[in-house]
Design a protein around this motif. Structure first.
Motif, PDB file in Angstrom:
ATOM      1  N   ARG A   1       0.843  -1.203   0.000  1.00  7.94           N
ATOM      2  CA  ARG A   1       0.000   0.000   0.000  1.00  7.94           C
ATOM      3  C   ARG A   1       0.876   1.251   0.000  1.00  7.94           C
ATOM      4  N   ARG A   2       1.917   1.208   0.827  1.00  6.94           N
ATOM      5  CA  ARG A   2       2.823   2.352   0.925  1.00  6.94           C
ATOM      6  C   ARG A   2       3.559   2.575  -0.394  1.00  6.94           C
ATOM      7  N   LEU A   3       4.093   1.497  -0.975  1.00  8.85           N
ATOM      8  CA  LEU A   3       4.866   1.612  -2.210  1.00  8.85           C
ATOM      9  C   LEU A   3       4.010   2.044  -3.406  1.00  8.85           C
ATOM     10  N   CYS A   4       2.789   1.530  -3.475  1.00  6.10           N
ATOM     11  CA  CYS A   4       1.929   1.820  -4.632  1.00  6.10           C
ATOM     12  C   CYS A   4       1.228   3.165  -4.531  1.00  6.10           C
ATOM     13  N   GLY A   5       1.147   3.700  -3.329  1.00  4.61           N
ATOM     14  CA  GLY A   5       0.519   5.011  -3.156  1.00  4.61           C
ATOM     15  C   GLY A   5      -0.899   5.040  -3.694  1.00  4.61           C
ATOM     16  N   ASN A   6      -1.190   6.033  -4.540  1.00  2.48           N
ATOM     17  CA  ASN A   6      -2.543   6.215  -5.078  1.00  2.48           C
ATOM     18  C   ASN A   6      -2.948   5.128  -6.063  1.00  2.48           C
ATOM     19  N   SER A   7      -1.990   4.325  -6.537  1.00  2.00           N
ATOM     20  CA  SER A   7      -2.303   3.255  -7.490  1.00  2.00           C
ATOM     21  C   SER A   7      -2.885   2.020  -6.801  1.00  2.00           C
ATOM     22  N   TYR A   8      -2.742   1.943  -5.481  1.00  2.00           N
ATOM     23  CA  TYR A   8      -3.220   0.770  -4.749  1.00  2.00           C
ATOM     24  C   TYR A   8      -4.748   0.803  -4.665  1.00  2.00           C
ATOM     25  N   VAL A   9      -5.381  -0.349  -4.889  1.00  2.00           N
ATOM     26  CA  VAL A   9      -6.840  -0.469  -4.833  1.00  2.00           C
ATOM     27  C   VAL A   9      -7.241  -0.717  -3.375  1.00  2.00           C
ATOM     28  N   HIS A  10      -7.941   0.226  -2.773  1.00  2.00           N
ATOM     29  CA  HIS A  10      -8.297   0.118  -1.347  1.00  2.00           C
ATOM     30  C   HIS A  10      -9.668  -0.508  -1.117  1.00  2.00           C
ATOM     31  N   GLU A  11     -10.366  -0.840  -2.178  1.00  2.00           N
ATOM     32  CA  GLU A  11     -11.705  -1.414  -2.065  1.00  2.00           C
ATOM     33  C   GLU A  11     -11.703  -2.727  -1.277  1.00  2.00           C
ATOM     34  N   TYR A  12     -10.582  -3.446  -1.310  1.00  2.00           N
ATOM     35  CA  TYR A  12     -10.514  -4.771  -0.672  1.00  2.00           C
ATOM     36  C   TYR A  12      -9.495  -4.817   0.462  1.00  2.00           C
ATOM     37  N   ASP A  13      -9.305  -3.712   1.151  1.00  2.00           N
ATOM     38  CA  ASP A  13      -8.318  -3.658   2.236  1.00  2.00           C
ATOM     39  C   ASP A  13      -8.583  -4.676   3.345  1.00  2.00           C
ATOM     40  N   ASP A  14      -9.820  -5.088   3.538  1.00  2.00           N
ATOM     41  CA  ASP A  14     -10.143  -6.055   4.587  1.00  2.00           C
ATOM     42  C   ASP A  14     -10.039  -7.506   4.123  1.00  2.00           C
ATOM     43  N   TYR A  15      -9.616  -7.715   2.894  1.00  2.00           N
ATOM     44  CA  TYR A  15      -9.508  -9.066   2.343  1.00  2.00           C
ATOM     45  C   TYR A  15      -8.072  -9.564   2.441  1.00  2.00           C
ATOM     46  N   VAL A  16      -7.925 -10.877   2.543  1.00  2.00           N
ATOM     47  CA  VAL A  16      -6.609 -11.514   2.615  1.00  2.00           C
ATOM     48  C   VAL A  16      -6.073 -11.797   1.221  1.00  2.00           C
ATOM     49  N   CYS A  17      -6.915 -12.279   0.338  1.00  2.00           N
ATOM     50  CA  CYS A  17      -6.481 -12.758  -0.980  1.00  2.00           C
ATOM     51  C   CYS A  17      -6.547 -11.661  -2.030  1.00  2.00           C
ATOM     52  N   VAL A  18      -5.554 -10.758  -1.970  1.00  2.00           N
ATOM     53  CA  VAL A  18      -5.435  -9.689  -2.950  1.00  2.00           C
ATOM     54  C   VAL A  18      -4.049  -9.754  -3.582  1.00  2.00           C
ATOM     55  N   ASN A  19      -3.924  -9.162  -4.773  1.00  2.00           N
ATOM     56  CA  ASN A  19      -2.626  -9.154  -5.437  1.00  2.00           C
ATOM     57  C   ASN A  19      -1.774  -7.980  -4.940  1.00  2.00           C
ATOM     58  N   GLU A  20      -0.655  -7.745  -5.597  1.00  2.00           N
ATOM     59  CA  GLU A  20       0.302  -6.734  -5.155  1.00  2.00           C
ATOM     60  C   GLU A  20      -0.237  -5.308  -5.185  1.00  2.00           C
ATOM     61  N   ILE A  21      -1.283  -5.067  -5.974  1.00  2.00           N
ATOM     62  CA  ILE A  21      -1.838  -3.706  -6.013  1.00  2.00           C
ATOM     63  C   ILE A  21      -3.230  -3.633  -5.382  1.00  2.00           C
ATOM     64  N   GLY A  22      -3.617  -4.675  -4.634  1.00  2.00           N
ATOM     65  CA  GLY A  22      -4.852  -4.643  -3.855  1.00  2.00           C
ATOM     66  C   GLY A  22      -6.091  -5.165  -4.536  1.00  2.00           C
ATOM     67  N   GLN A  23      -5.955  -5.686  -5.756  1.00  2.00           N
ATOM     68  CA  GLN A  23      -7.123  -6.248  -6.435  1.00  2.00           C
ATOM     69  C   GLN A  23      -7.373  -7.660  -5.923  1.00  2.00           C
ATOM     70  N   LEU A  24      -8.649  -8.061  -5.912  1.00  2.00           N
ATOM     71  CA  LEU A  24      -8.988  -9.424  -5.510  1.00  2.00           C
ATOM     72  C   LEU A  24      -8.312 -10.424  -6.434  1.00  2.00           C
ATOM     73  N   LEU A  25      -7.828 -11.518  -5.848  1.00  2.00           N
ATOM     74  CA  LEU A  25      -7.299 -12.608  -6.668  1.00  2.00           C
ATOM     75  C   LEU A  25      -8.458 -13.277  -7.388  1.00  2.00           C
ATOM     76  N   ARG A  26      -8.193 -13.753  -8.588  1.00  2.00           N
ATOM     77  CA  ARG A  26      -9.227 -14.490  -9.325  1.00  2.00           C
ATOM     78  C   ARG A  26      -9.589 -15.752  -8.551  1.00  2.00           C
ATOM     79  N   PRO A  27     -10.834 -16.169  -8.594  1.00  2.00           N
ATOM     80  CA  PRO A  27     -11.272 -17.339  -7.826  1.00  2.00           C
ATOM     81  C   PRO A  27     -10.477 -18.617  -8.104  1.00  2.00           C
ATOM     82  N   ASN A  28      -9.968 -18.787  -9.321  1.00  2.00           N
ATOM     83  CA  ASN A  28      -9.239 -20.018  -9.635  1.00  2.00           C
ATOM     84  C   ASN A  28      -7.733 -19.893  -9.385  1.00  2.00           C
ATOM     85  N   TYR A  29      -7.273 -18.776  -8.842  1.00  2.00           N
ATOM     86  CA  TYR A  29      -5.851 -18.533  -8.653  1.00  2.00           C
ATOM     87  C   TYR A  29      -5.180 -19.619  -7.802  1.00  2.00           C
TER      88      TYR A  29
END
Length: 138
Positions: free
Chosen positions: A47-75
């Motif tokens: 979150r710190r490194l990506c700054g404004n590029s980080y997706v904060h919609e899923y901050d309470d989720y565990v399974c997110v990628n490096e920029i905060g997006q949800l991982l695909r269900p089949n990942y």
């Protein structure tokens, strides 16, 4: 879960389980708790490194990628298959680990009723059936 929105598939998170019996509390092993703490630190750093590029919609989720997006269900299933292949292991479905876990619990003296609760089966017979004088897990 993925849903088609405007002709494109999008990953959609849900905060509710499929059924009420799916919502249960399981023991958290110390190693898993430590791994989750390390993951949280890593996500905080991302979150710190990506700054404004980080997706904060899923901050309470565990399974997110490096920029905060949800991982695909089949990942996880896809990565599991890759792991098996890379290590020359027999292919099994990720879901089959539930059965391996149940067999290991049974072999280590965990009562069948506790295994039933762990797996979330509403019926004891779903968890075990007697065949040829021994208990087999389904």
């Amino acid at each position: 879960m993925e849903q088609k929105v405007d002709g494109k598939y999008q990953t959609v998170g849900h905060d509710k389980m499929k059924t009420e019996s799916s919502n249960r509390i399981l023991p958290l092993m110390k190693e898993v708790a430590m791994a989750l703490r390390r993951l949280k630190l890593h996500q905080d750093e991302q979150r710190r490194l990506c700054g404004n590029s980080y997706v904060h919609e899923y901050d309470d989720y565990v399974c997110v990628n490096e920029i905060g997006q949800l991982l695909r269900p089949n990942y996880i299933s896809a990565k599991f298959s890759e792991l098996l292949k890379e290590n020359s292991l027999k292919h099994i479905r990720y879901h089959d680990l539930r059965h391996s876990c149940a067999s290991l619990l049974l072999a280590n003296g965990v009562p069948m009723k506790e295994i039933q609760e762990w797996l979330g089966h509403s019926n004891y017979r779903t968890t075990a059936t007697a065949q040829n004088g021994r208990t087999e897990l389904k």
